[in-house]
Motif scaffolding. Structure first.
Motif, PDB file in Angstrom:
ATOM      1  N   ASP A   1      -6.711   6.840   0.787  1.00 39.76           N
ATOM      2  CA  ASP A   1      -6.657   5.441   0.356  1.00 39.76           C
ATOM      3  C   ASP A   1      -7.604   5.215  -0.812  1.00 39.76           C
ATOM      4  O   ASP A   1      -8.749   5.700  -0.802  1.00 39.76           O
ATOM      5  CB  ASP A   1      -7.026   4.529   1.535  1.00 39.76           C
ATOM      6  CG  ASP A   1      -5.918   4.511   2.580  1.00 39.76           C
ATOM      7  OD1 ASP A   1      -4.846   5.071   2.309  1.00 39.76           O
ATOM      8  OD2 ASP A   1      -6.145   3.936   3.652  1.00 39.76           O
TER       9      ASP A   1
ATOM     10  N   MET B   1      -4.581   3.267  -7.013  1.00 39.64           N
ATOM     11  CA  MET B   1      -3.123   3.119  -6.830  1.00 39.64           C
ATOM     12  C   MET B   1      -2.740   1.645  -6.736  1.00 39.64           C
ATOM     13  O   MET B   1      -1.647   1.240  -7.154  1.00 39.64           O
ATOM     14  CB  MET B   1      -2.654   3.904  -5.596  1.00 39.64           C
ATOM     15  CG  MET B   1      -3.166   3.413  -4.272  1.00 39.64           C
ATOM     16  SD  MET B   1      -2.588   4.485  -2.940  1.00 39.64           S
ATOM     17  CE  MET B   1      -3.033   3.497  -1.516  1.00 39.64           C
TER      18      MET B   1
ATOM     19  N   HIS C   1       0.806  -1.223   0.000  1.00 42.82           N
ATOM     20  CA  HIS C   1       0.000   0.000   0.000  1.00 42.82           C
ATOM     21  C   HIS C   1       0.847   1.285   0.000  1.00 42.82           C
ATOM     22  O   HIS C   1       0.547   2.231  -0.726  1.00 42.82           O
ATOM     23  CB  HIS C   1      -0.886  -0.078   1.247  1.00 42.82           C
ATOM     24  CG  HIS C   1      -1.699   1.115   1.544  1.00 42.82           C
ATOM     25  ND1 HIS C   1      -3.020   1.210   1.188  1.00 42.82           N
ATOM     26  CD2 HIS C   1      -1.402   2.268   2.179  1.00 42.82           C
ATOM     27  CE1 HIS C   1      -3.490   2.384   1.587  1.00 42.82           C
ATOM     28  NE2 HIS C   1      -2.531   3.047   2.199  1.00 42.82           N
TER      29      HIS C   1
ATOM     30  N   SER D   1      -0.369   9.955   6.411  1.00 47.21           N
ATOM     31  CA  SER D   1      -1.765   9.499   6.458  1.00 47.21           C
ATOM     32  C   SER D   1      -2.170   9.274   7.900  1.00 47.21           C
ATOM     33  O   SER D   1      -1.510   9.753   8.819  1.00 47.21           O
ATOM     34  CB  SER D   1      -1.908   8.224   5.635  1.00 47.21           C
ATOM     35  OG  SER D   1      -1.238   7.176   6.281  1.00 47.21           O
TER      36      SER D   1
ATOM     37  N   HIS E   1       1.101   4.342  -2.984  1.00 45.80           N
ATOM     38  CA  HIS E   1       0.891   5.799  -2.838  1.00 45.80           C
ATOM     39  C   HIS E   1       1.924   6.559  -3.670  1.00 45.80           C
ATOM     40  O   HIS E   1       1.620   7.565  -4.290  1.00 45.80           O
ATOM     41  CB  HIS E   1       1.056   6.217  -1.370  1.00 45.80           C
ATOM     42  CG  HIS E   1      -0.214   6.185  -0.586  1.00 45.80           C
ATOM     43  ND1 HIS E   1      -1.260   7.057  -0.797  1.00 45.80           N
ATOM     44  CD2 HIS E   1      -0.608   5.389   0.442  1.00 45.80           C
ATOM     45  CE1 HIS E   1      -2.227   6.804   0.055  1.00 45.80           C
ATOM     46  NE2 HIS E   1      -1.865   5.796   0.818  1.00 45.80           N
TER      47      HIS E   1
ATOM     48  N   TYR F   1       4.782  10.734   2.910  1.00 41.24           N
ATOM     49  CA  TYR F   1       3.561   9.949   3.021  1.00 41.24           C
ATOM     50  C   TYR F   1       2.982  10.201   4.417  1.00 41.24           C
ATOM     51  O   TYR F   1       3.490   9.691   5.414  1.00 41.24           O
ATOM     52  CB  TYR F   1       3.910   8.477   2.791  1.00 41.24           C
ATOM     53  CG  TYR F   1       2.797   7.497   3.046  1.00 41.24           C
ATOM     54  CD1 TYR F   1       1.466   7.831   2.840  1.00 41.24           C
ATOM     55  CD2 TYR F   1       3.070   6.207   3.481  1.00 41.24           C
ATOM     56  CE1 TYR F   1       0.454   6.925   3.065  1.00 41.24           C
ATOM     57  CE2 TYR F   1       2.069   5.285   3.701  1.00 41.24           C
ATOM     58  CZ  TYR F   1       0.763   5.654   3.496  1.00 41.24           C
ATOM     59  OH  TYR F   1      -0.239   4.749   3.729  1.00 41.24           O
TER      60      TYR F   1
HETATM   61 FE   FE2 Z   1      -2.852   5.080   2.683  1.00 39.87          FE
END
Ligand code: FE2
Ligand code: ATP
Length: 357
Positions: free
Chosen positions: A315, A319, A111, A134, A115, A132
């Protein structure tokens, strides 16, 4: 060769998402349903129920939006890592079922890496450092020697979870990030209007910007290339409970402080790797103030700054689909057997060998 169409399934946390993309990078669909709560955090069993219940509907709607049938799909990919076991298992199950029933090749993708790859597809970023940011994750990632390396990360909680916890404490509900952003923006605007006093400018020999509101002193926790939010969260809760500070000024100061921490470590990663691009990913990257601070840092050091649209920052299945194409096409069209389509809740970004770069 006929163009390959990949259907990607995202279920690492609160989102059940399905994206459909072609091997040329044409986006056909990016559809999702997210688990939300009125108060409190994610309850794993409820999350499992949510994802199981919405799976059919999200699949059917994504195919409808894309204008394709399941028989047109040439590859299934699913997020196999990292994330919550109860959520990951639903995506892996749906992926296995579809792959088995319709005889479609299957791949699993990480995951966090997805991204970064979707940012490279949808912006002009070529070899960026990814910030990143999140809910569960806060990492500074960049490519080096066949792997996406983690140059810095949170030592405790993710920045989004930190913002959500603080927001919950001051009664803003979930998700807290956007609500904190709104209060901080209003506070900054009000203070700016109050401070427009011509005398300030007359005396301003040092060219100090009097339009910037003062910050409340908060712990600033950067340790080398890493960041930490736990102590700051405790400090903020104490400050709020003391009734000496307004919600608005706390929201403003918390954003300025934690985003400065993120910008500092991102800049250091750019300097260390010698790269000249910064890319944003993750839900917190939707924040306009964080974007602005990153843009200023990049301009000041002559680096390029990239931020994709909000629906791919959070999310999403798209991707996962695109990373599936990359992994499949550049690994001799190798797929995994259905019985090997497992989940890896704790896999780290730098454990994956990147075959497509
Ligand atoms: Fe994520
Ligand atoms: P991951 O599984 O990648 O860790 P996630 O499950 O936390 O991601 P995301 O959708 O990437 O999900 O991010 C959600 C987080 O983003 C929440 O913590 C939310 O508060 C935060 N967020 C969303 N919009 C904003 C915003 N405008 N400002 C700050 N935070 C935001």
């Amino acid at each position: 060769m006929k163009e390959l169409i990949c259907l990607g399934i995202e279920t690492t946390a609160h989102t059940f998402g399905i994206g459909i993309v072609t091997s040329k990078g044409k986006v056909l669909a990016n559809y999702k349903k997210a688990y939300t709560t009125e108060k409190g955090g994610i309850i794993p069993y409820h999350l499992f129920e949510h994802h199981t219940n919405v799976a059919t509907e999200v699949l059917e709607d994504a195919l409808k939006i894309a204008g394709v049938k399941i028989q047109d799909i040439g590859l299934i990919s699913y997020s196999n890592a990292p994330g919550l076991g109860n959520a990951l298992r639903v995506g892996a199950f749906v992926a296995r079922y579809l792959a088995g029933k319709y005889k479609i090749p299957l791949v699993g993708v990480n995951h966090c890496i997805a991204h970064l790859e979707i940012g490279r597809l949808l912006t002009n970023a070529k070899d960026p450092v990814l910030l990143y940011a999140s809910g569960a994750n806060t990492q500074i990632i960049a490519y080096e020697g066949k792997k996406y390396r983690i140059f810095g990360e949170t030592l405790d909680i993710g920045v989004g979870n930190f913002l959500d916890s603080f927001a919950r404490h001051i009664g803003l509900g979930f998700p807290g990030g956007p609500k904190i952003e709104e209060l901080a923006r209003k506070y900054a605007e009000n203070e700016k209007n109050k401070n427009i006093n011509i005398d300030n400018y007359k005396e301003d020999k040092n060219n100090i910007n009097h339009n910037v509101p003062d910050l409340i002193d908060l712990p600033y926790s950067v340790k080398g290339m890493d960041v930490a939010f736990g102590g700051l969260l405790t400090n903020l809760k104490q400050k709020f409970d003391s009734d000496k500070f307004s919600k608005e000024e706390l929201c403003y100061s918390v954003q300025e402080t934690v985003f400065a921490m993120l910008v500092e470590v991102s800049e250091r990663a750019i300097a260390h790797t010698g790269k000249n691009e910064l890319l944003l990913g993750g839900g917190v990257a939707c924040n306009k103030r964080l974007q602005e601070m990153c843009r200023i840092m990049c301009e000041e050091r002559g680096a390029k700054f990239f931020v994709p649209a909000n629906d791919v920052l959070v999310d999403n299945g798209l991707m996962i689909a695109w990373n599936g194409i990359l992994a499949f096409k550049n690994n001799g069209y190798k797929c995994i057997k259905i019985e090997n389509a497992d989940i890896k809740p704790y896999e780290r970004t730098d454990e994956v060998v990147v075959k497509w770069r």
